[in-house]
Enzyme design. Structure first.
Site, PDB file in Angstrom:
ATOM      1  N   ASP A 479      38.875  33.117  46.885  1.00  0.00           N
ATOM      2  CA  ASP A 479      39.203  34.455  47.863  1.00  0.00           C
ATOM      3  C   ASP A 479      40.606  33.957  48.683  1.00  0.00           C
ATOM      4  O   ASP A 479      40.820  32.825  48.698  1.00  0.00           O
ATOM      5  CB  ASP A 479      38.154  34.709  48.746  1.00  0.00           C
ATOM      6  CG  ASP A 479      38.280  36.063  49.392  1.00  0.00           C
ATOM      7  OD1 ASP A 479      39.182  37.000  49.157  1.00  0.00           O
ATOM      8  OD2 ASP A 479      36.942  36.583  49.684  1.00  0.00           O
ATOM      9  N   ASP A 549      38.799  45.570  47.534  1.00  0.00           N
ATOM     10  CA  ASP A 549      37.430  45.633  48.533  1.00  0.00           C
ATOM     11  C   ASP A 549      36.917  47.080  48.888  1.00  0.00           C
ATOM     12  O   ASP A 549      35.854  47.275  49.062  1.00  0.00           O
ATOM     13  CB  ASP A 549      37.672  45.084  49.974  1.00  0.00           C
ATOM     14  CG  ASP A 549      37.595  43.557  50.011  1.00  0.00           C
ATOM     15  OD1 ASP A 549      36.890  42.907  49.052  1.00  0.00           O
ATOM     16  OD2 ASP A 549      37.968  42.929  50.899  1.00  0.00           O
TER      17      ASP A 549
HETATM   18  C1  DGJ Z   1      36.975  39.167  50.931  1.00  0.00           C
HETATM   19  C2  DGJ Z   1      36.608  39.730  49.474  1.00  0.00           C
HETATM   20  O1  DGJ Z   1      37.368  40.762  48.918  1.00  0.00           O
HETATM   21  C3  DGJ Z   1      34.976  40.104  49.317  1.00  0.00           C
HETATM   22  O2  DGJ Z   1      34.689  40.638  48.144  1.00  0.00           O
HETATM   23  C4  DGJ Z   1      34.184  39.051  49.941  1.00  0.00           C
HETATM   24  O3  DGJ Z   1      34.250  37.884  48.946  1.00  0.00           O
HETATM   25  C5  DGJ Z   1      34.698  38.531  51.488  1.00  0.00           C
HETATM   26  N1  DGJ Z   1      36.066  38.336  51.476  1.00  0.00           N
HETATM   27  C6  DGJ Z   1      33.966  37.369  51.712  1.00  0.00           C
HETATM   28  O4  DGJ Z   1      34.195  37.107  53.189  1.00  0.00           O
END
Ligand code: DGJ
Length: 742
Positions: A479, A549
């Site tokens: 991430d 997301d």
């Molecule tokens: C942002 C990501 O896009 C999510 O899928 C998740 O992993 C969160 N961060 C976790 O903090």
């Protein structure tokens, strides 16, 4: 040899069965551009394509010649200030303050195959005869710098890749203020520019605008390619569409700041350039140092946008993604993020995994919150050791238990970041990107580690190595949740601070390179608050990326449709999540959620134990469906049929067709239901007109009928809404059509 050099007229012709790209050494010994487009027959000279015109109030290169003005000549890698007043492809600051350059032809080399780019991801060949490369070396004698422009043409794809390399031999140092990867020009401006823009949770929406005089550009200055603009543009003829007309694609194999710029001048010449964003960039070169620009992949299509996308998909699936996972089937995964967020225990994790296993899911992914003291987003990034309160037997313990169930185990990291509340920050506060005496802006309470420093990358590598060596880990979600601010490195001298953004990305690539080499069995999925760094650079190491997301099926239609412009379906992380959806609260049928996610790397992101028995049964069938068809979904030829960006955007449709055209899968999605609706027919494409196809075990149709007449869809889909595929008619309805040759 698909690259010819005609010595007498000093022309290079790169060609294959699809395309021609022609450049020449001009009278002033610089490189001119003559043509890029559909393949044309070679001839003894293309001199007539070099057009000059005497124009009043024009600056000219040669005394006594009123025509040779670089301002009106199509060039390959232009500079500013020697009669060209348009934006240049490079700017070099010299010790005396001058920025004037003159790169003249010195030599060329043509060879089979394609070389690697030092420290940077790039497309590659497996066998030498898959591509041929031309390197043209130009030289500026005054400053003692060589400029190597590299062009690779793939043997059987309408693709040319480009990059530029500066090799400095002069005694006096130079500073690159701008070093584009490519520049080229068209003699006219009858184009529309297609690009992918958006923001968090609505990434890569398709935007199309007519070229206008002046500059139109997209860029990132965020330290990542960004959710706001993807490093991709296409120039399409105004008359071109998804399946017809000329399209030129430009995609940057890079994950940091970029600029994609199109300039139309007063005489309708169109100059396209792409490269590292010159804003916030400088690079110092001393004697015998060199600078390598990243690669641009240029694709030509005379059959519209679909064909351009299919070329990108094929090239990236087979000659950009590296490692074991390139050709392997991707596992169906369950990720706990939207199911538990930070609030989980080992027991809870194992419960979800067990249900996942029962339903046929193959990989469990433990997301954020397993390390340090991380119970919310204020702490512990950088402390990559397990939180024993949540996972008493460590990552190794939980991973082994999940493996014992017959599932694989995956883990979340955010390697480039640090929280001030962390061991890492306490011990190494200077490792954070931060400008002395200035306030630090945070993003999600976190700060960016200075990956331009080798010791920082080494430290993170060692921590990750320890976890990955000890536990049976098969997948990593990498991430990256904020962009760079107060850009300053404690390690770089004052003169070199402009190098930070690029050096940072080189550090990211270095870590990816080391981890993927040391742990080749691990499947990497990249992520940046969803799709904030979805680009061809990262794709070399991480064959899939979390698309967004926003996991709402209807929002995902636009995101996945846009993403498919340049990136393969097998690269788009797509999950079935809970309803109401966590990002926008929409209730959609679980069938529609799956029908959208099938066209990506399929998985689930919810607490499976909160599903009803009836829903679990549906999930079991969905998982089976995906497993049965994933080869076709990921490796078939993808076609966009109906755009959510056109008309009222209510309907979206796309399909994949197998290479032998014996099988196809179509997704059809309708956002809002309409009463008393009109007669609709869904026209397919890419099928064999002669083949007879079984349509959802209901009827047989010849391919020509399916493509020219279409599938008649009555208002309530009565005909298709039977048996296993039954979905309640209403808003957010979707339908899959499965076609198999009789
Ligand atoms: C942002 C990501 O896009 C999510 O899928 C998740 O992993 C969160 N961060 C976790 O903090």
């Amino acid at each position: 040899m698909p690259i010819l050099f005609n010595e007498s007229v000093k022309e290079f012709h790169l060609y294959n069965d699809h395309i021609s790209y022609i450049l020449n050494i001009m009278e002033n010994n610089q490189l001119g551009h003559l043509y890029f487009g559909k393949k044309i027959k070679h001839r003894s000279s293309f001199e007539h394509l070099f057009q000059l015109e005497p124009r009043p109030i024009t600056a000219c290169v040669f005394e006594g010649n009123l025509e040779f003005s670089l301002d009106h000549i199509k060039q390959e890698y232009p500079s500013y200030g020697t009669s060209d007043f348009r934006y240049p492809a490079h700017v070099i600051r010299q010790e005396n303050g001058s920025r004037i350059t003159n790169f003249e032809y010195k030599s060329y080399e043509i060879y089979k195959g394609k070389k690697k780019l030092k420290g940077l991801p790039a497309t590659y060949v497996e066998k030498e005869n898959e591509a041929t490369t031309l390197e043209v070396t130009l030289q500026d004698e005054i400053i003692g710098t060589e400029l190597v422009l590299t062009y690779t043409i793939y043997e059987d794809m309408p693709v040319i890749t480009r990059n530029a390399r500066f090799v400095h031999h002069g005694k006096e140092k130079i500073v690159l203020e701008n070093a584009m990867s490519m520049s080229m020009e068209f003699p006219d401006d009858d184009f529309e520019m297609v690009h992918l823009c958006g923001a968090w949770a609505r990434e890569r929406h398709v935007k199309t605008r007519k070229l206008e005089k002046g500059i139109q550009s997209i860029y990132s200055a965020r330290g990542a390619s960004s959710a706001n603009h993807n490093p991709f543009i296409a120039l399409k003829r105004s008359s071109a569409g998804e399946n017809q007309g000329e399209v030129y694609g430009y995609n940057f194999v890079y994950s940091g700041n970029f600029l994609a710029q199109v300039e139309v001048d007063s005489h309708n010449l169109t100059r396209v350039m792409m490269g590292i964003n010159p804003f916030e960039f400088e690079w110092e070169l001393n004697k015998d140092e060199e600078f390598q620009t990243p690669e641009v992949v240029m694709v030509y299509s005379d059959k519209g946008l679909n064909c351009m996308s299919q070329t990108y998909h094929k090239l990236y699936r087979t000659r950009l993604v590296k490692g074991q996972w390139r050709d392997k089937e991707r596992p169906v995964l369950i990720n706990n993020w939207e199911g538990t967020y930070f609030d989980f225990t080992e027991e809870k994790i194992l419960d979800i995994a067990e249900t996942g296993k029962e339903l046929g899911i193959e990989l469990f992914v433990l997301d954020d919150g397993w390390f340090g003291k991380r119970n919310d987003d204020t702490t512990s990034l950088g402390d990559w050791f397990v939180n024993k309160e949540k996972l008493p037997e460590g990552i190794t313990g939980v991973a082994k238990k999940i493996e014992a169930m017959g599932m694989k185990f995956g883990l979340w990291f955010e390697p480039e970041m640090v929280n001030k509340e962390s061991e890492l920050y306490k011990n190494h506060p200077d490792w954070m990107i931060s400008t002395p005496k200035r306030r630090d802006s945070h993003g999600r309470n976190q700060y960016v580690l200075d990956f331009s420093r080798k010791e920082v990358v080494d430290y993170i590598y060692d921590m990750m190595y320890k976890v990955l060596k000890e536990a049976p880990i098969s997948y990593i979600k990498w991430d990256m949740n904020r962009n760079i601010t107060e850009a300053f490195s404690q390690k770089l001298s004052a003169e070199r601070q402009g190098e930070l953004m690029h050096r940072y990305i080189l550090g990211v690539y270095d870590l990816y390179e080391r981890l993927t080499s040391e742990f080749p069995h691990i499947l990497f999925e990249s992520c940046a608050s969803g799709g904030g760094r979805f680009d061809a650079g990262i794709m070399q190491y991480a064959p899939q990326a979390w698309g967004s997301d926003d996991s709402d099926a209807i929002e995902r239609l636009k995101i996945q449709y846009g993403t498919s412009m340049a990136y393969p379906i097998s690269s788009i992380g797509a999950h079935v999540s809970a309803a109401p959806n966590h990002q926008i609260g929409r209730m959609t049928p679980i069938e529609t959620r799956a029908n959208v996610a099938y066209f990506g790397t399929f998985g689930y992101e919810l607490d499976l134990n909160k599903l009803t028995e009836e829903e679990k049964e549906k999930v079991r069938k969905q998982v089976k469906f995906f497993k049965d068809h994933r080869e076709l979904l990921h490796k078939g030829t993808f076609y966009r049929l109906i755009s959510p960006f056109e008309g009222d955007g209510n309907v979206t449709s796309w399909m994949v067709v197998s290479e032998d055209k014996k099988k196809a899968i179509v997704g059809y999605y309708q956002a809002l239901n309409k009463p008393n609706s009109s007669f609709t027919r869904l026209k397919l494409t890419g099928l064999d007109p002669e083949k007879e196809y079984n349509l959802n075990n209901i009827r047989y149709h010849y391919g020509d009928e399916l493509m020219n007449v279409g599938i008649p869809l009555d208002g309530n889909f009565k005909e298709f809404n039977i048996g296993d595929s039954k979905i309640e008619i209403g808003d957010f309805y979707s339908q899959m059509f499965i076609l198999t040759e009789k």
